[in-house]
Structures are given as structure tokens and as C-alpha cells.
Design a protein around this motif. Structure first.
Motif, short mmCIF file in Angstrom:
data_model
loop_
_atom_site.label_atom_id
_atom_site.label_comp_id
_atom_site.label_asym_id
_atom_site.label_seq_id
_atom_site.Cartn_x
_atom_site.Cartn_y
_atom_site.Cartn_z
N ALA A 35 0.78 -1.27 0.11
CA ALA A 35 0.06 -0.10 -0.01
C ALA A 35 0.82 1.18 -0.16
CB ALA A 35 -1.07 0.12 1.20
N GLU A 36 1.77 1.30 0.76
CA GLU A 36 2.73 2.56 1.08
C GLU A 36 3.60 2.58 0.00
OE1 GLU A 36 4.09 4.20 4.65
OE2 GLU A 36 2.41 3.16 5.80
N ALA A 37 3.78 1.55 -1.15
CA ALA A 37 4.72 1.52 -2.02
C ALA A 37 3.76 1.82 -3.43
CB ALA A 37 5.66 0.30 -2.29
N ALA A 38 2.57 1.95 -2.97
CA ALA A 38 1.58 2.46 -4.35
C ALA A 38 1.97 1.09 -5.43
CB ALA A 38 1.71 3.71 -4.83
N SER A 39 2.12 -0.15 -5.10
CA SER A 39 2.21 -1.16 -5.81
C SER A 39 1.05 -2.09 -5.75
CB SER A 39 3.56 -1.96 -5.32
OG SER A 39 3.85 -2.99 -6.26
N SER A 40 1.28 -3.28 -6.16
CA SER A 40 0.17 -4.37 -6.23
C SER A 40 0.64 -5.70 -5.75
CB SER A 40 -0.30 -4.66 -7.69
OG SER A 40 0.77 -4.92 -8.54
N LYS A 41 0.14 -6.53 -5.35
CA LYS A 41 0.45 -7.80 -4.86
C LYS A 41 1.24 -8.47 -6.08
CE LYS A 41 -2.33 -9.06 -0.90
NZ LYS A 41 -3.25 -10.02 -0.24
N GLY A 42 0.58 -8.34 -7.44
CA GLY A 42 1.16 -9.16 -8.54
C GLY A 42 2.76 -8.55 -8.58
N ALA A 43 2.64 -7.30 -8.59
CA ALA A 43 4.26 -6.56 -8.55
C ALA A 43 5.10 -7.05 -7.51
CB ALA A 43 4.05 -4.94 -8.74
N PHE A 44 4.62 -7.21 -6.27
CA PHE A 44 5.55 -7.51 -5.03
C PHE A 44 5.87 -8.96 -5.30
CE2 PHE A 44 6.00 -9.49 -1.06
CZ PHE A 44 6.78 -8.68 -0.40
N PHE A 45 5.00 -9.85 -5.66
CA PHE A 45 5.26 -11.25 -5.71
C PHE A 45 6.05 -11.60 -6.95
CE2 PHE A 45 1.97 -11.57 -2.42
CZ PHE A 45 2.87 -12.42 -1.36
N HIS A 46 6.21 -10.55 -7.75
CA HIS A 46 7.14 -10.59 -9.09
C HIS A 46 8.59 -10.60 -8.69
CE1 HIS A 46 8.78 -10.34 -13.03
NE2 HIS A 46 9.22 -9.23 -12.72
N HIS A 47 8.82 -9.79 -7.54
CA HIS A 47 10.23 -9.47 -7.25
C HIS A 47 10.69 -10.27 -5.92
CE1 HIS A 47 10.56 -6.27 -10.13
NE2 HIS A 47 9.64 -5.85 -9.91
N PHE A 48 9.55 -10.85 -4.81
CA PHE A 48 10.01 -11.12 -3.85
C PHE A 48 8.81 -12.43 -3.75
CE2 PHE A 48 10.41 -6.68 -3.59
CZ PHE A 48 11.55 -6.53 -3.33
N SER A 49 9.65 -13.55 -3.20
CA SER A 49 8.53 -14.84 -3.13
C SER A 49 7.98 -14.65 -1.95
CB SER A 49 9.50 -16.07 -3.29
OG SER A 49 10.53 -16.19 -2.41
N SER A 50 8.22 -13.95 -0.85
CA SER A 50 7.85 -14.01 0.49
C SER A 50 8.02 -12.87 1.14
CB SER A 50 8.08 -15.28 1.13
OG SER A 50 9.32 -15.52 1.41
N LYS A 51 7.55 -12.67 2.52
CA LYS A 51 8.25 -11.59 3.25
C LYS A 51 9.56 -11.66 3.78
CE LYS A 51 7.07 -9.37 7.68
NZ LYS A 51 6.31 -9.33 8.93
N THR A 52 9.82 -12.96 4.16
CA THR A 52 11.25 -13.30 4.28
C THR A 52 12.34 -13.05 3.27
OG1 THR A 52 10.55 -15.25 5.93
CG2 THR A 52 12.58 -15.23 5.18
N ASP A 53 11.74 -13.35 1.99
CA ASP A 53 12.66 -13.09 0.81
C ASP A 53 12.78 -11.42 0.80
OD1 ASP A 53 14.22 -13.73 -1.63
OD2 ASP A 53 12.27 -12.95 -2.72
N LEU A 54 11.79 -10.76 1.16
CA LEU A 54 11.96 -9.25 0.96
C LEU A 54 13.07 -9.01 1.99
CD1 LEU A 54 10.83 -6.60 0.46
CD2 LEU A 54 9.23 -6.60 2.24
#
Length: 204
Positions: A35-54
Motif C-alpha cells: 500500500a505505501e509503495a503504491a504497488s500491487s500484490k502481483g508486482a510485489f510477488f514478481h520481485h519477492f517470493s515472500s516477506k522473508t525473501d523481502l
């Protein structure tokens, strides 16, 4: 900070670093980062497989920036031919830059992730240890010739104390709501080092 050319990934990492540093890893959710990055779940999980990976990628990025910060201090003081003068100048480099550092960040990501039990003995722990050892080795290399006549001093412990000063100063800055505490603590470390080295110099 190192960048990979992908503005979405960089924006997510920048927001995640701020949130996790300010409120902790556990209290920061993937949804909040998105939300704060003004992104989407699709974009997030394209770059990071999980919160731990982030967290892993975030620490890798932070370590790279930290080591660049170390290299900058070594380069800025490389012209000194006297070992004691260079050791003092190295610490003063960070003392002089303390206000700028605190204007950029409110705390240290290392403390945030190391407080999480799940990261004990993990890749993240290894990454932080890598950076910490790099600082220890660099400062030890500066201090050892400067303290050649002082076998009573544990040079590695003295080098580690700079890392301890940084981390403790971050806590003081938050405790007192006073970012100048970073500069004050680095100044005290530098003054103590001068006293050990017998290298007096006028404070600005």
C-alpha cells in the motif's frame, strides 16, 4: 544505495526499509508495504517470493550500502601517512557525516532483523555478520600499526566498539528524540581514541 534499474522493486525496498526500521519486522505486513509503495500484490510477488525473501534482499541491499559507506571513509583518509592520524581521521569522517546520516534514516536495519528469533543463524544473520566483520577488519588494520606500542590494548575489541557506538547511538537518538546524539557519541569515541593514541588535535 545500489539500484538494479527496476523502479518498482527499488520503491518497494525503500518503503520496506523505512517501515521495518521504524516499527520492526514483525509489525510490518506485506499489505502495508504494498500500500505505501503504491504497488500491487502481483508486482510485489514478481520481485519477492515472500516477506522473508523481502527481508533477505533488503538486508543484502543495506549491507552493500553499508560497505560502500566503509569504503568511502577509507578512501577519504587514504592520504594520511601517519597511522595514528589516519585512524583518528577515519572516525572523524563519520562524526562529520553523522547529521547527514541521521537525516536519511531513523535507525539501523541490522538491529531490526537481528531482534527476530527466526533469523538467528540464517542467511540474514550471515549477511549482517559479513558487514560487521568488514568494519572490524578495516578499523583493526588502521589501529594495529597506530597502537604497535600498546600490547595491552585489544585492538579488535576497540574496532568493534565503533560498531557498538553506531548501534548505541541509534538507540539514543530515538530515546532522546535527538538525532545529534549520533554525532556526540562518535565524537566521544574519537576523543577516547585520540587519548589512547596520544594524538591530540583541536576540535572544530
Amino acid at each position: 544505495m545500489p539500484r538494479d534499474g527496476n523502479p518498482t522493486r527499488e520503491r518497494i525496498l525503500r518503503v520496506a526499509e523505512r517501515l521495518m526500521t521504524d516499527q520492526g519486522y514483525s509489525a510490518t505486513s506485506v499489505d502495508q508495504v504494498i500500500a505505501e509503495a503504491a504497488s500491487s500484490k502481483g508486482a510485489f510477488f514478481h520481485h519477492f517470493s515472500s516477506k522473508t525473501d523481502l527481508a533477505v534482499q533488503l538486508v543484502e541491499r543495506y549491507v552493500a550500502a553499508d560497505l560502500a559507506h566503509l569504503d568511502a571513509g577509507l578512501a577519504a583518509t587514504a592520504h594520511h601517512t601517519d597511522p595514528a592520524a589516519r585512524a583518528v581521521a577515519f572516525v572523524r569522517h563519520y562524526e562529520d557525516g553523522a547529521d547527514a546520516l541521521m537525516s536519511e534514516q531513523s535507525g539501523c536495519l541490522y538491529a531490526t532483523v537481528l531482534a527476530e528469533r527466526e533469523f538467528t543463524g540464517s542467511e540474514i544473520n550471515d549477511q549482517v555478520a559479513k558487514a560487521t566483520r568488514a568494519w572490524r577488519d578495516a578499523l583493526t588494520d588502521l589501529l594495529r600499526p597506530a597502537l604497535a606500542g600498546r600490547p595491552d590494548i585489544d585492538v579488535e575489541a576497540l574496532a568493534d566498539h565503533l560498531y557498538t557506538t553506531f548501534e548505541g547511538a541509534f538507540i539514543l537518538c530515538r530515546t532522546y528524540t535527538d538525532p545529534s546524539a549520533m554525532r556526540a557519541q562518535l565524537r566521544v569515541y574519537r576523543q577516547l581514541l585520540q587519548a589512547l593514541l596520544g594524538k591530540e588535535e583541536a576540535d572544530p
